[in-house]
Design an enzyme around this catalytic site. Structure first.
Site, PDB file in Angstrom:
ATOM      1  N   ASP A   3       0.868  -1.180   0.000  1.00 41.42           N
ATOM      2  CA  ASP A   3       0.000   0.000   0.000  1.00 41.42           C
ATOM      3  C   ASP A   3       0.910   1.236   0.000  1.00 41.42           C
ATOM      4  OD1 ASP A   3       0.980   0.254   2.533  1.00 41.42           O
ATOM      5  OD2 ASP A   3      -0.938   0.058   3.557  1.00 41.42           O
ATOM      6  N   SER A   4       0.292   2.406  -0.075  1.00 42.26           N
ATOM      7  CA  SER A   4       1.085   3.618  -0.261  1.00 42.26           C
ATOM      8  C   SER A   4       1.473   4.273   1.057  1.00 42.26           C
ATOM      9  CB  SER A   4       0.290   4.625  -1.080  1.00 42.26           C
ATOM     10  OG  SER A   4      -0.809   5.077  -0.313  1.00 42.26           O
ATOM     11  N   GLY A   5       0.839   3.862   2.146  1.00 45.42           N
ATOM     12  CA  GLY A   5       1.075   4.510   3.433  1.00 45.42           C
ATOM     13  C   GLY A   5       0.089   5.626   3.712  1.00 45.42           C
ATOM     14  N   GLY A   6      -0.647   6.030   2.701  1.00 42.36           N
ATOM     15  CA  GLY A   6      -1.604   7.126   2.882  1.00 42.36           C
ATOM     16  C   GLY A   6      -2.622   6.827   3.978  1.00 42.36           C
ATOM     17  N   PHE A   7      -3.170   5.630   3.943  1.00 40.84           N
ATOM     18  CA  PHE A   7      -4.209   5.254   4.908  1.00 40.84           C
ATOM     19  C   PHE A   7      -3.708   5.375   6.351  1.00 40.84           C
ATOM     20  CE2 PHE A   7      -6.506   2.096   7.484  1.00 40.84           C
ATOM     21  CZ  PHE A   7      -7.811   2.531   7.282  1.00 40.84           C
ATOM     22  N   HIS A  50      -5.768 -21.557  10.905  1.00 42.54           N
ATOM     23  CA  HIS A  50      -7.130 -21.899  10.474  1.00 42.54           C
ATOM     24  C   HIS A  50      -7.797 -20.732   9.737  1.00 42.54           C
ATOM     25  CE1 HIS A  50     -11.169 -23.185  10.116  1.00 42.54           C
ATOM     26  NE2 HIS A  50     -11.515 -22.024  10.634  1.00 42.54           N
ATOM     27  N   CYS A  90      -7.110 -27.920  12.198  1.00 42.45           N
ATOM     28  CA  CYS A  90      -8.328 -28.741  12.226  1.00 42.45           C
ATOM     29  C   CYS A  90      -8.036 -30.232  12.023  1.00 42.45           C
ATOM     30  CB  CYS A  90      -9.311 -28.242  11.176  1.00 42.45           C
ATOM     31  SG  CYS A  90      -9.926 -26.594  11.558  1.00 42.45           S
ATOM     32  N   CYS A 106      -6.967 -27.685   7.254  1.00 42.95           N
ATOM     33  CA  CYS A 106      -5.770 -27.006   7.771  1.00 42.95           C
ATOM     34  C   CYS A 106      -5.094 -27.836   8.869  1.00 42.95           C
ATOM     35  CB  CYS A 106      -6.110 -25.602   8.287  1.00 42.95           C
ATOM     36  SG  CYS A 106      -6.736 -25.555   9.970  1.00 42.95           S
ATOM     37  N   ASP A 146      -2.661   8.254  -1.838  1.00 44.57           N
ATOM     38  CA  ASP A 146      -3.975   8.896  -1.930  1.00 44.57           C
ATOM     39  C   ASP A 146      -4.432   9.356  -0.555  1.00 44.57           C
ATOM     40  OD1 ASP A 146      -4.353   6.362  -0.808  1.00 44.57           O
ATOM     41  OD2 ASP A 146      -6.417   6.243  -1.506  1.00 44.57           O
ATOM     42  N   GLN A 183     -11.407   7.257  -5.195  1.00 46.59           N
ATOM     43  CA  GLN A 183     -12.000   7.772  -3.961  1.00 46.59           C
ATOM     44  C   GLN A 183     -13.281   8.520  -4.322  1.00 46.59           C
ATOM     45  OE1 GLN A 183     -11.179   7.022  -0.959  1.00 46.59           O
ATOM     46  NE2 GLN A 183      -9.050   6.317  -1.044  1.00 46.59           N
ATOM     47  N   GLY A 240     -11.551   3.844   0.369  1.00 47.35           N
ATOM     48  CA  GLY A 240     -12.501   4.505   1.255  1.00 47.35           C
ATOM     49  C   GLY A 240     -13.705   3.639   1.556  1.00 47.35           C
ATOM     50  N   ASP A 273      -8.155  -7.420   0.525  1.00 44.72           N
ATOM     51  CA  ASP A 273      -7.190  -7.668   1.596  1.00 44.72           C
ATOM     52  C   ASP A 273      -7.838  -7.205   2.892  1.00 44.72           C
ATOM     53  OD1 ASP A 273      -6.628  -4.617   1.091  1.00 44.72           O
ATOM     54  OD2 ASP A 273      -5.704  -5.103   3.004  1.00 44.72           O
ATOM     55  N   CYS A 323     -12.489 -28.868   7.578  1.00 44.10           N
ATOM     56  CA  CYS A 323     -11.374 -28.000   7.165  1.00 44.10           C
ATOM     57  C   CYS A 323     -10.099 -28.840   7.077  1.00 44.10           C
ATOM     58  CB  CYS A 323     -11.192 -26.862   8.157  1.00 44.10           C
ATOM     59  SG  CYS A 323      -9.783 -25.793   7.761  1.00 44.10           S
TER      60      CYS A 323
HETATM   61 ZN   LIG Z   1      -9.022 -25.265   9.889  1.00 44.27          ZN
END
Ligand SMILES: [Zn+2]
Length: 369
Positions: free
Chosen positions: A91-95, A333, A307, A304, A145, A187, A214, A264, A302
């Site tokens: 990311d740009s760091g703006g947030f 998990h 699990c 993983c 941004d 935005q 946003g 994300d 699941c």
């Molecule tokens: Zn799991």
């Protein structure tokens, strides 16, 4: 083009795609795991491979403050520093400048702020952000941004969009790492005409992909979808679209139905550390007393490591004793749960059942809340 559309849904705007990057290709729709400080918290890169994570996010703001550009440059970039060979998006760091730091002054060139760690003064704008993202060597860099808060009046939003557009143009003009793609960010808050204007102008500047920013900043859920609907029709079909900061199953499905390809969020790792499991049937508080004697896995079915091997009873015990293994197992998990969810979504798009599947997801994940 780096982005190939493999299949388009006939009943919604959902599409199945493949995004080529300098560190491998990514099947979309994709959920990307956040590795704020050069690590997806509690996981090793080999875990991420096993869990099916396709893209790791790095945060320019955090990595700029610690360890700083010199150390990452000396290591040969973020991939080598953190030992992750797959695609990285930064990311740009703006947030973070607007949400975490103490902002001192905003000018045409960027923001002067005090670090949230030691208070030291740092300046971050499009030039500094893109230089840092070049040093990080991410496969996808985001333009610098201004992320608007919610609520925000129209005049403030309109001024901010113009600033974001100037910064987008400047961000694109900076030098980039070899093979680094650059995404613009739409935005405009809750104002449809501002979203449209921002999207159209960004497309004129020309980017490899487009984020809708946003979103998920405290607005009601329907505003989120409205913002996506106000942006997507003005973005090119053949470029990937990315909603930043969203990781709730039914909300991602709704956005994919509106033409979004990438997401994300810190949700899977953050709520794991608070003892909450993400499942296809909604979130489960594993610390609750009712699981004390429960010998079933965190999520039935699941695949993983958590699990396959451990009971709710055991994971609950670890979490209640603040054992490191507890949060690690639950993080494993949760990351797997979202990666499996996205794979299920891609199958539903491929076999033409996405629209019905999406309704089922809403029922499955929100009924227990
Ligand atoms: Zn799991």
């Amino acid at each position: 083009m780096a982005f190939e559309i493999l299949h388009e849904d006939t009943r919604t705007r959902a599409r199945l795609g493949r995004l080529a990057t300098a560190h491998g290709s990514v099947d979309t729709p994709v959920f990307m795991d956040v590795g704020t400080l050069g690590t997806v918290k509690a996981l090793e890169p080999r875990d991420l491979v096993e869990l099916g994570t396709q893209v790791v996010l790095g945060n320019t703001y955090h990595l700029l403050l610690r360890p700083g550009p010199e150390i990452i440059a000396a290591a040969g970039g973020l991939h080598k520093f953190m030992r992750w060979d797959g695609p990285i998006l930064t990311d740009s760091g703006g947030f973070q400048v607007f949400s975490l730091a103490k902002l001192r002054k905003m000018t045409e060139d960027g923001c002067l702020f005090n670090s949230h760690i030691d208070g030291r003064e740092v300046f971050l704008g499009p030039r500094e952000s893109m230089a840092m993202q070049k040093t990080l060597g991410s496969d996808i860099a985001m333009v610098f941004d201004e992320c608007l808060p919610y609520p925000c009046d129209r005049d403030r939003a309109a001024k901010s969009v113009e600033q974001t557009l100037r910064w987008a143009e400047l961000s694109k003009a900076q030098p980039h790492a070899d093979g680094q793609q650059v995404f613009g960010i739409v935005q405009g808050g809750v104002y449809d005409e501002l979203r449209r204007h921002c999207a159209e102008r960004l497309v004129e500047i020309g980017f490899d992909g487009y984020a809708i920013g946003g979103i998920s900043v405290g607005e009601p859920e329907e505003f989120m979808y409205k913002a996506v609907e106000a942006s997507v029709p003005f973005l090119p079909r053949e470029a990937p679209r990315y909603v930043m900061g969203l990781g709730v199953m039914h909300q991602m499905a709704e956005c994919v139905a509106r033409g979004v390809d990438m997401f994300d969020c810190v949700i899977p790792t953050r709520i794991a550390r608070h003892g909450t499991a993400i499942t296809r049937r909604g979130n489960v508080a594993i610390k609750a007393a009712k699981w004390a004697f429960d010998s079933s896995p965190v999520e039935e079915g699941c695949d993983c490591y958590c699990c396959r091997n451990f009971s709710r009873s055991y994971v609950r015990h670890l979490l209640n004793c603040d054992e490191i293994l507890g949060l690690r197992l639950l993080t494993i998990h949760n990351v797997r749960a979202l990666n499996r969810f996205m794979a299920e979504m891609r199958s539903a798009i491929a076999d033409g059942t996405f629209a019905d599947w999406k309704e089922q997801v809403r029922k499955d994940t929100t009924e227990n809340e």
